[in-house]
Write a protein that holds these residues in place. Structure first.
Motif, mmCIF file in Angstrom:
data_model
loop_
_atom_site.group_PDB
_atom_site.id
_atom_site.type_symbol
_atom_site.label_atom_id
_atom_site.label_comp_id
_atom_site.label_asym_id
_atom_site.label_seq_id
_atom_site.Cartn_x
_atom_site.Cartn_y
_atom_site.Cartn_z
ATOM 1 N N ASP A 47 0.834 -1.192 0.000
ATOM 2 C CA ASP A 47 0.000 0.000 0.000
ATOM 3 C C ASP A 47 0.876 1.252 0.000
ATOM 4 O OD1 ASP A 47 -2.596 1.307 0.154
ATOM 5 O OD2 ASP A 47 -2.090 1.775 2.245
ATOM 6 N N ARG A 48 1.936 1.281 0.763
ATOM 7 C CA ARG A 48 2.840 2.438 0.766
ATOM 8 C C ARG A 48 3.545 2.582 -0.592
ATOM 9 N NH1 ARG A 48 3.968 0.863 6.187
ATOM 10 N NH2 ARG A 48 5.824 -0.283 5.443
ATOM 11 N N ALA A 49 3.929 1.462 -1.152
ATOM 12 C CA ALA A 49 4.596 1.536 -2.469
ATOM 13 C C ALA A 49 3.636 2.047 -3.542
ATOM 14 C CB ALA A 49 5.124 0.153 -2.845
ATOM 15 N N ARG A 77 5.920 -5.069 -4.401
ATOM 16 C CA ARG A 77 5.315 -5.125 -3.071
ATOM 17 C C ARG A 77 3.922 -5.771 -3.136
ATOM 18 N NH1 ARG A 77 8.908 -4.983 0.910
ATOM 19 N NH2 ARG A 77 10.442 -3.287 0.573
ATOM 20 N N HIS A 78 3.221 -5.434 -4.204
ATOM 21 C CA HIS A 78 1.894 -6.029 -4.352
ATOM 22 C C HIS A 78 1.982 -7.544 -4.541
ATOM 23 C CE1 HIS A 78 -2.361 -6.160 -5.333
ATOM 24 N NE2 HIS A 78 -2.061 -6.861 -6.479
ATOM 25 N N GLN A 79 2.996 -7.989 -5.327
ATOM 26 C CA GLN A 79 3.190 -9.430 -5.512
ATOM 27 C C GLN A 79 3.563 -10.114 -4.202
ATOM 28 O OE1 GLN A 79 2.554 -11.058 -8.356
ATOM 29 N NE2 GLN A 79 2.983 -12.987 -7.244
ATOM 30 N N MET A 80 4.390 -9.491 -3.400
ATOM 31 C CA MET A 80 4.784 -10.047 -2.098
ATOM 32 C C MET A 80 3.567 -10.156 -1.182
ATOM 33 S SD MET A 80 8.437 -8.164 -1.399
ATOM 34 C CE MET A 80 8.574 -8.871 0.211
ATOM 35 N N ALA A 81 2.683 -9.163 -1.277
ATOM 36 C CA ALA A 81 1.479 -9.212 -0.455
ATOM 37 C C ALA A 81 0.588 -10.366 -0.876
ATOM 38 C CB ALA A 81 0.733 -7.894 -0.532
#
Length: 615
Positions: free
Chosen positions: A149-151, A179-183
């Motif tokens: 979300d921050r990214a 970051r979205h993929q990691m989430a």
């Protein structure tokens, strides 16, 4: 009703409860163990009590148990001994059937409880591990979502800014996508971990915990059943011995019912009956004037015929003295209010009959003489008897006739039993010798000759003893005449100590006509005493040696009449064992005494006077 479903969340409380159950079982074991100790202690005290009141062997108490009341008491003691044995049986049964069994079961129970709770803790630790993994995956998913979300917000800010280069915007876009993929990955992992945890949790609460708690429940129920069975066994241990205890009590009742007062009264008569006749009437003596005593026909005829005949039966005045106590008799002799008792008989035929004597002349010398008789000590039999410690005459002549007869009969019976025992031993040795003769490889027949000769000699000694006591028994029963002085000397005891006070001392001072003859009786008694005293010391002359002996052991002669010897010492034998276990020996012609026969090896001279020939 199951602990697995009802108590799925009470793991710690179940652990405490099961531990309390084991403690309860151990407490019951301790209780039973203390009960067994009490039973053993009670049985021991009962046995000690029974033993304490048992009659001692060869004592006066043993003779008292001839009476039926004493026999009943002895039966009670024996029954109490058996009663104590039943309490020991109770203790043994409780120990073997309860204490030992429960102690072994407690160890198994502890091991089973430990295993079950170990499995429970293991399942509990596994579910806790799964929960920790779930929490970790959840926190990582949360963290990755926040970072994504921050990214995304940073990318949107960079894309809206016209001053930012296209390269920076592209870099921010790529970072937001990463970051979205990691989430998304964290989300997938969290979802998978959550499903796995729910499955483990369901199995834990619906499979593992119920199974473990069910085992614990079954274990606890078995413990409860076991303690109940132990309590039944505890009661049965007592119930099993009740019939035997009842028999013990029935034996006591039966012994009490066997008491026969008439039989006990008859035993008292047999124990203390003397055989004497009751004393006759005391004649009146008139002290107002001197008078002569009337001479009876029997005494007159006896005086005419010569030597008077002493009577031991019938009602005689001479029989009065053995039954009158000293104080009472002396009061009769000295009191002026009562006439003196009848005078004792005299063995002297030269007594002067019908001699007139005044009361004063009679009373003074008579009381003085009888005082000497009552206070004088008995004669010493002889030095040999004193050395050997013999104080009771061998023929029991110190007893009343009836008691003497019983003692002699008992002695004859004992000797016959000894003869039978020795005869059986001789027969056994003879049979063994025959076996050796038929089978020389089994043993040497000559090795039994010494033992056979020894047993034969013992039988001969016992037969001689039996003949001697049978002769005395026949004399008492009136089948044989009185023994001569020589036969009394051979017996090793002086009969004057016992029979003389009853017959001679009680009758030697009465003339055949019944009158007092003080001087005559005193003179006669002094002559008899001197003769007996000389006869008693005839055996104290130096005796010739009848053989030699070798000391097998050292003997310290500390008692009077004994002599000390050293192992290996050679000495002279002057008198062999008479059956009392002592041999008389001499050293250097001037020192002699007795030593135990078993301490020396005797070599008798067959040519010596008094030596016996062994077959």
């Amino acid at each position: 009703m199951s602990w697995g479903t009802e108590l799925w969340d009470q793991f710690d409380n179940l652990e405490k409860h099961t531990q309390w159950g084991i403690d309860m079982l151990e407490k019951y074991i301790k209780f039973v163990k203390e009960r067994t100790e009490i039973e053993l202690s009670y049985a021991k005290q009962l046995r000690n009590l029974s033993k304490k009141y048992q009659p001692r062997k060869n004592s006066k108490e043993e003779e008292e148990y001839r009476y039926t009341a004493c026999k009943a008491f002895l039966s009670t003691l024996n029954e109490m001994n058996d009663y104590a044995g039943q309490h020991e049986v109770i203790s043994e049964n409780m120990t073997s059937q309860i204490t030992v069994d429960l102690m072994r079961y407690v160890q198994e129970l502890k091991q089973e409880r430990k295993s079950n709770f170990h499995d429970g803790r293991k399942a509990q630790q596994h579910i806790e591990t799964c929960w920790k993994q779930l929490e970790s995956s959840k926190r990582r998913f949360e963290r990755d979502c926040k970072e994504a979300d921050r990214a995304q917000q940073y990318f949107e800010k960079m894309d809206a800014d016209i001053n930012v280069t296209k390269a920076d915007v592209e870099k921010a876009r790529q970072q937001a996508q990463l970051r979205h993929q990691m989430a998304e990955d964290s989300k997938a992992e969290y979802s998978s971990t959550l499903q796995r945890f729910n499955q483990e949790q369901w199995e834990y609460y619906h499979t593992h915990v119920p199974n473990i708690f069910q085992k614990i429940q079954e274990m606890e129920e078995r413990r409860i059943v076991r303690i109940g069975e132990s309590m039944k066994t505890y009661a049965e241990a007592d119930r099993q011995v009740i019939p035997i205890i009842g028999k013990c009590l029935d034996g006591i009742v039966k012994a009490a019912e066997s008491i026969d007062q008439k039989n006990d009264s008859q035993l008292v008569i047999e124990a203390y009956k003397s055989g004497f006749e009751p004393p006759g009437d005391i004649e009146f003596e008139d002290y107002t004037q001197p008078m002569k005593r009337t001479v009876s026909d029997n005494s007159l005829s006896s005086a005419k015929e010569g030597k008077p005949e002493l009577k031991f039966g019938g009602k005689s005045r001479g029989k009065l003295w053995p039954f009158i106590k000293k104080n009472k008799l002396m009061s009769l002799l000295t009191s002026p209010h009562q006439p003196p008792p009848p005078p004792p008989a005299s063995a002297s035929p030269s007594a002067v009959p019908n001699g007139p004597q005044s009361p004063k002349q009679q009373k003074e010398p008579l009381s003085h003489r009888f005082n000497e008789f009552m206070t004088s000590k008995p004669k010493i039999h002889c030095f040999r008897s004193l050395k050997r410690g013999g104080a009771t005459p061998e023929d029991f002549s110190n007893l009343p006739p009836e008691q003497r007869r019983k003692k002699l009969q008992q002695k004859v019976d004992d000797l016959n039993k000894e003869i039978q025992k020795e005869t059986d031993q001789r027969d056994a040795i003879t049979k063994m010798k025959d076996v050796y003769l038929k089978n020389p490889q089994m043993g040497d027949p000559a090795s039994l000759d010494h033992k056979l000769a020894e047993v034969t000699q013992n039988i001969e000694k016992l037969r001689l003893e039996t003949q001697k006591f049978e002769a005395w028994l026949a004399e008492v029963e009136g089948r044989l005449p009185a023994r001569s002085e020589q036969s009394r000397r051979q017996s090793g005891m002086y009969d004057g100590q016992t029979q003389q006070p009853v017959t001679n001392c009680a009758q030697d001072r009465e003339s055949p006509d019944g009158s007092y003859t003080e001087e005559q009786s005193q003179e006669s008694e002094l002559k008899v005493l001197a003769t007996d005293f000389d006869d008693e010391f005839d055996d104290e002359e130096p005796l010739p040696a009848i053989g030699t002996c070798k000391a097998l052991y050292t003997f310290e002669g500390q008692n009077e009449g004994t002599i000390s010897v050293v192992e290996g010492e050679m000495l002279s034998v002057i008198e062999e064992d008479k059956g009392d276990g002592w041999t008389r020996i001499r050293r250097n012609e001037d020192e002699e005494g007795y030593v135990p026969t078993s301490y020396v090896e005797v070599y008798l001279d067959k040519n010596a006077k008094g030596a016996k020939t062994y077959i």
